[in-house]
Design a protein around this motif. Structure first.
Motif, PDB file in Angstrom:
ATOM      1  N   VAL A  48      41.362  27.344 -21.316  1.00 20.35           N
ATOM      2  CA  VAL A  48      40.118  27.847 -21.889  1.00 20.35           C
ATOM      3  C   VAL A  48      38.959  27.324 -21.054  1.00 20.35           C
ATOM      4  CG1 VAL A  48      39.875  25.917 -23.529  1.00 20.35           C
ATOM      5  CG2 VAL A  48      38.795  28.116 -24.040  1.00 20.35           C
ATOM      6  N   ALA A  49      37.914  28.132 -20.951  1.00 23.48           N
ATOM      7  CA  ALA A  49      36.692  27.737 -20.274  1.00 23.48           C
ATOM      8  C   ALA A  49      35.520  28.348 -21.019  1.00 23.48           C
ATOM      9  CB  ALA A  49      36.701  28.182 -18.811  1.00 23.48           C
ATOM     10  N   MET A  50      34.343  27.764 -20.833  1.00 20.64           N
ATOM     11  CA  MET A  50      33.156  28.190 -21.564  1.00 20.64           C
ATOM     12  C   MET A  50      32.032  28.482 -20.590  1.00 20.64           C
ATOM     13  SD  MET A  50      33.328  25.205 -24.444  1.00 20.64           S
ATOM     14  CE  MET A  50      33.225  24.010 -23.111  1.00 20.64           C
ATOM     15  N   MET A  51      31.161  29.410 -20.958  1.00 20.81           N
ATOM     16  CA  MET A  51      30.024  29.731 -20.103  1.00 20.81           C
ATOM     17  C   MET A  51      28.907  30.328 -20.949  1.00 20.81           C
ATOM     18  SD  MET A  51      31.504  33.118 -18.135  1.00 20.81           S
ATOM     19  CE  MET A  51      31.842  34.641 -19.045  1.00 20.81           C
ATOM     20  N   SER A  52      27.715  30.358 -20.361  1.00 20.59           N
ATOM     21  CA  SER A  52      26.570  30.963 -21.024  1.00 20.59           C
ATOM     22  C   SER A  52      25.526  31.304 -19.979  1.00 20.59           C
ATOM     23  CB  SER A  52      25.964  30.010 -22.062  1.00 20.59           C
ATOM     24  OG  SER A  52      24.843  30.598 -22.714  1.00 20.59           O
ATOM     25  N   PHE A  53      24.701  32.320 -20.265  1.00 18.64           N
ATOM     26  CA  PHE A  53      23.530  32.564 -19.446  1.00 18.64           C
ATOM     27  C   PHE A  53      22.531  31.422 -19.585  1.00 18.64           C
ATOM     28  CE2 PHE A  53      24.926  37.035 -19.638  1.00 18.64           C
ATOM     29  CZ  PHE A  53      24.636  37.466 -18.348  1.00 18.64           C
ATOM     30  N   ASN A  54      22.512  30.786 -20.747  1.00 21.17           N
ATOM     31  CA  ASN A  54      21.535  29.741 -21.030  1.00 21.17           C
ATOM     32  C   ASN A  54      22.058  28.384 -20.562  1.00 21.17           C
ATOM     33  OD1 ASN A  54      19.816  27.809 -22.160  1.00 21.17           O
ATOM     34  ND2 ASN A  54      19.441  29.015 -23.997  1.00 21.17           N
ATOM     35  N   PRO A  55      21.455  27.795 -19.526  1.00 18.49           N
ATOM     36  CA  PRO A  55      21.941  26.497 -19.048  1.00 18.49           C
ATOM     37  C   PRO A  55      21.862  25.393 -20.095  1.00 18.49           C
ATOM     38  CG  PRO A  55      20.509  27.519 -17.414  1.00 18.49           C
ATOM     39  CD  PRO A  55      20.379  28.324 -18.672  1.00 18.49           C
ATOM     40  N   HIS A  56      20.918  25.491 -21.020  1.00 26.16           N
ATOM     41  CA  HIS A  56      20.838  24.483 -22.079  1.00 26.16           C
ATOM     42  C   HIS A  56      22.100  24.510 -22.946  1.00 26.16           C
ATOM     43  CE1 HIS A  56      16.616  23.570 -21.227  1.00 26.16           C
ATOM     44  NE2 HIS A  56      16.410  24.872 -21.137  1.00 26.16           N
ATOM     45  N   SER A  57      22.621  25.694 -23.180  1.00 25.92           N
ATOM     46  CA  SER A  57      23.857  25.827 -23.945  1.00 25.92           C
ATOM     47  C   SER A  57      25.022  25.195 -23.194  1.00 25.92           C
ATOM     48  CB  SER A  57      24.135  27.298 -24.227  1.00 25.92           C
ATOM     49  OG  SER A  57      25.331  27.458 -24.948  1.00 25.92           O
ATOM     50  N   VAL A  58      25.089  25.430 -21.887  1.00 21.52           N
ATOM     51  CA  VAL A  58      26.161  24.854 -21.082  1.00 21.52           C
ATOM     52  C   VAL A  58      26.071  23.326 -21.097  1.00 21.52           C
ATOM     53  CG1 VAL A  58      27.252  24.823 -18.809  1.00 21.52           C
ATOM     54  CG2 VAL A  58      26.162  26.922 -19.630  1.00 21.52           C
ATOM     55  N   ALA A  59      24.861  22.799 -20.993  1.00 17.38           N
ATOM     56  CA  ALA A  59      24.677  21.354 -21.031  1.00 17.38           C
ATOM     57  C   ALA A  59      25.118  20.765 -22.367  1.00 17.38           C
ATOM     58  CB  ALA A  59      23.214  20.999 -20.755  1.00 17.38           C
ATOM     59  N   ARG A  60      24.835  21.495 -23.454  1.00 20.05           N
ATOM     60  CA  ARG A  60      25.260  21.016 -24.770  1.00 20.05           C
ATOM     61  C   ARG A  60      26.791  20.989 -24.866  1.00 20.05           C
ATOM     62  NH1 ARG A  60      22.649  20.866 -29.699  1.00 20.05           N
ATOM     63  NH2 ARG A  60      20.866  20.438 -28.338  1.00 20.05           N
ATOM     64  N   MET A  61      27.435  22.002 -24.323  1.00 22.43           N
ATOM     65  CA  MET A  61      28.895  22.029 -24.352  1.00 22.43           C
ATOM     66  C   MET A  61      29.487  20.911 -23.507  1.00 22.43           C
ATOM     67  SD  MET A  61      29.463  24.262 -26.566  1.00 22.43           S
ATOM     68  CE  MET A  61      31.239  24.052 -26.500  1.00 22.43           C
ATOM     69  N   ALA A  62      28.791  20.499 -22.463  1.00 22.19           N
ATOM     70  CA  ALA A  62      29.250  19.357 -21.665  1.00 22.19           C
ATOM     71  C   ALA A  62      29.293  18.095 -22.513  1.00 22.19           C
ATOM     72  CB  ALA A  62      28.341  19.152 -20.459  1.00 22.19           C
ATOM     73  N   ASP A  63      28.344  17.957 -23.431  1.00 18.65           N
ATOM     74  CA  ASP A  63      28.330  16.803 -24.335  1.00 18.65           C
ATOM     75  C   ASP A  63      29.412  16.925 -25.402  1.00 18.65           C
ATOM     76  OD1 ASP A  63      26.143  15.718 -22.991  1.00 18.65           O
ATOM     77  OD2 ASP A  63      24.692  16.700 -24.331  1.00 18.65           O
ATOM     78  N   LEU A  64      29.590  18.134 -25.935  1.00 18.83           N
ATOM     79  CA  LEU A  64      30.508  18.332 -27.052  1.00 18.83           C
ATOM     80  C   LEU A  64      31.963  18.410 -26.614  1.00 18.83           C
ATOM     81  CD1 LEU A  64      28.460  21.007 -29.026  1.00 18.83           C
ATOM     82  CD2 LEU A  64      28.810  18.633 -29.696  1.00 18.83           C
ATOM     83  N   CYS A  65      32.211  19.035 -25.483  1.00 23.44           N
ATOM     84  CA  CYS A  65      33.578  19.262 -24.990  1.00 23.44           C
ATOM     85  C   CYS A  65      33.646  18.899 -23.503  1.00 23.44           C
ATOM     86  CB  CYS A  65      33.993  20.714 -25.181  1.00 23.44           C
ATOM     87  SG  CYS A  65      33.951  21.298 -26.881  1.00 23.44           S
ATOM     88  N   PRO A  66      33.499  17.637 -23.158  1.00 26.25           N
ATOM     89  CA  PRO A  66      33.378  17.262 -21.748  1.00 26.25           C
ATOM     90  C   PRO A  66      34.595  17.592 -20.901  1.00 26.25           C
ATOM     91  CG  PRO A  66      33.677  15.329 -23.152  1.00 26.25           C
ATOM     92  CD  PRO A  66      33.417  16.477 -24.057  1.00 26.25           C
ATOM     93  N   ASP A  67      35.749  17.778 -21.518  1.00 23.25           N
ATOM     94  CA  ASP A  67      36.968  18.034 -20.754  1.00 23.25           C
ATOM     95  C   ASP A  67      37.251  19.522 -20.544  1.00 23.25           C
ATOM     96  OD1 ASP A  67      37.436  15.291 -20.578  1.00 23.25           O
ATOM     97  OD2 ASP A  67      38.554  15.261 -22.464  1.00 23.25           O
ATOM     98  N   ILE A  68      36.450  20.393 -21.144  1.00 22.42           N
ATOM     99  CA  ILE A  68      36.664  21.833 -21.001  1.00 22.42           C
ATOM    100  C   ILE A  68      35.773  22.354 -19.871  1.00 22.42           C
ATOM    101  CG2 ILE A  68      36.434  24.077 -22.122  1.00 22.42           C
ATOM    102  CD1 ILE A  68      37.210  22.814 -24.729  1.00 22.42           C
ATOM    103  N   PRO A  69      36.330  23.087 -18.911  1.00 22.46           N
ATOM    104  CA  PRO A  69      35.521  23.608 -17.805  1.00 22.46           C
ATOM    105  C   PRO A  69      34.389  24.494 -18.313  1.00 22.46           C
ATOM    106  CG  PRO A  69      37.855  23.876 -17.340  1.00 22.46           C
ATOM    107  CD  PRO A  69      37.755  23.457 -18.770  1.00 22.46           C
ATOM    108  N   ARG A  70      33.271  24.421 -17.619  1.00 19.06           N
ATOM    109  CA  ARG A  70      32.091  25.174 -18.040  1.00 19.06           C
ATOM    110  C   ARG A  70      31.411  25.808 -16.819  1.00 19.06           C
ATOM    111  NH1 ARG A  70      32.019  19.877 -18.939  1.00 19.06           N
ATOM    112  NH2 ARG A  70      30.724  18.615 -17.546  1.00 19.06           N
ATOM    113  N   GLY A  71      30.770  26.924 -17.078  1.00 23.37           N
ATOM    114  CA  GLY A  71      30.092  27.636 -16.012  1.00 23.37           C
ATOM    115  C   GLY A  71      28.840  28.320 -16.530  1.00 23.37           C
ATOM    116  N   ILE A  72      28.088  28.894 -15.594  1.00 18.84           N
ATOM    117  CA  ILE A  72      26.864  29.615 -15.926  1.00 18.84           C
ATOM    118  C   ILE A  72      27.075  31.090 -15.595  1.00 18.84           C
ATOM    119  CG2 ILE A  72      24.390  29.823 -15.503  1.00 18.84           C
ATOM    120  CD1 ILE A  72      24.360  26.920 -14.607  1.00 18.84           C
ATOM    121  N   VAL A  73      26.710  31.958 -16.527  1.00 19.13           N
ATOM    122  CA  VAL A  73      26.698  33.382 -16.255  1.00 19.13           C
ATOM    123  C   VAL A  73      25.375  33.669 -15.541  1.00 19.13           C
ATOM    124  CG1 VAL A  73      27.108  35.673 -17.185  1.00 19.13           C
ATOM    125  CG2 VAL A  73      27.885  33.675 -18.456  1.00 19.13           C
ATOM    126  N   THR A  74      25.452  34.329 -14.382  1.00 18.18           N
ATOM    127  CA  THR A  74      24.288  34.462 -13.522  1.00 18.18           C
ATOM    128  C   THR A  74      24.043  35.920 -13.161  1.00 18.18           C
ATOM    129  OG1 THR A  74      25.773  33.835 -11.703  1.00 18.18           O
ATOM    130  CG2 THR A  74      24.357  32.121 -12.607  1.00 18.18           C
TER     131      THR A  74
END
Length: 255
Positions: free
Chosen positions: A143-169
């Motif tokens: 599983v991986a997570m992403m968002s257009f909103n970088p603030h959302s991605v940063a929050r997920m880094a705090d909540l789920c630090p072990d799950i890969p995350r990206g930015i929709v661009t």
């Protein structure tokens, strides 16, 4: 350490909003579309919106009108009602993220897009990210997570630090986004990639030639793209992107 995107996300193509086709009773982000994607061996991309009682719902739009037999913002309707609100072109209600995780159960990679809840790609976020993290507790599939909103991605880094995350661009062309020019110019340059601990982007397919995309790829970022709608477009996209998000045809599996 920034978690890397698993190899599974760079193999089978990713079905955009799952393998949807309303002519076959499979609306966007529906259980039927998710099961069809699994049956075809595709990875799955889904979208999340928030219910009135802070549940993560698998649904793309901010309003019910286009996709479901309802009207108004999804945000003001509780999850119990949404799960009974039929999707147009199918016979199912809107699924929760928990339901989708139970269906997928690690069989294929799952790419989760958290839709911007701020309205302006700002920092008024939190409940949807928390609901997403809660649903993902104990999930062991790719599983991986992403968002257009970088603030959302940063929050997920705090909540789920072990799950890969990206930015929709995106190219953030004028007229395509309800955002002011300053915000569009900021996001277009993808300045938050390192700050949020991203390991990939999913970039607008028509804009893959952008120099910033090439720079990120050279620095080790994985490059996905959205949304490919034909084999010809896929062939062009794969000159840059390592995998595609597709819809409207059956993308071939890598040889």
């Amino acid at each position: 350490m920034t978690p890397r995107l698993p190899d599974a996300f760079l193999g089978a193509p990713l079905a955009h909003r799952a393998l949807h086709d309303v002519t076959d009773g499979r609306p966007e982000n529906s259980r039927a579309a998710i099961r069809a994607a699994i049956a075809h061996g595709y990875g799955i991309e889904i979208d999340l919106q928030l219910s009135a009682d802070n549940q993560a719902m698998v649904f793309h739009d901010y309003a019910l009108d286009r996709l479901a037999k309802g009207t108004g913002p999804i945000r003001i309707v509780p999850a119990g009602t949404l799960t009974k609100t039929p999707l147009k072109g199918g016979d199912e209600g809107i699924p929760t993220l928990t339901e989708v995780l139970e269906i997928v159960a690690g069989q294929v990679p799952l790419l989760i897009e958290i839709k911007d809840q701020d309205g302006a790609m700002g920092d008024v976020i939190g409940p949807l990210e928390q609901a997403t993290a809660d649903a993902l507790t104990g999930y062991t599939g790719p599983v991986a997570m992403m968002s257009f909103n970088p603030h959302s991605v940063a929050r997920m880094a705090d909540l789920c630090p072990d799950i890969p995350r990206g930015i929709v661009t995106s190219a953030y062309a004028e007229g395509d986004w309800p955002l002011n020019q300053t915000t569009r110019d900021h996001l277009r340059d993808i300045p938050d990639y390192d700050r949020v601990g991203a390991s990939f982007i999913s970039h607008e397919v028509a804009d893959l030639a952008r120099a910033r995309v090439a720079d990120l790829k050279a620095q080790g970022a994985n490059i996905l793209c959205w949304t490919v709608r034909s084999p010809a477009q896929e062939a062009q996209a794969r000159k840059v992107a390592q995998n595609i998000t597709f819809e409207g045809y059956l993308a071939p599996h890598p040889g």
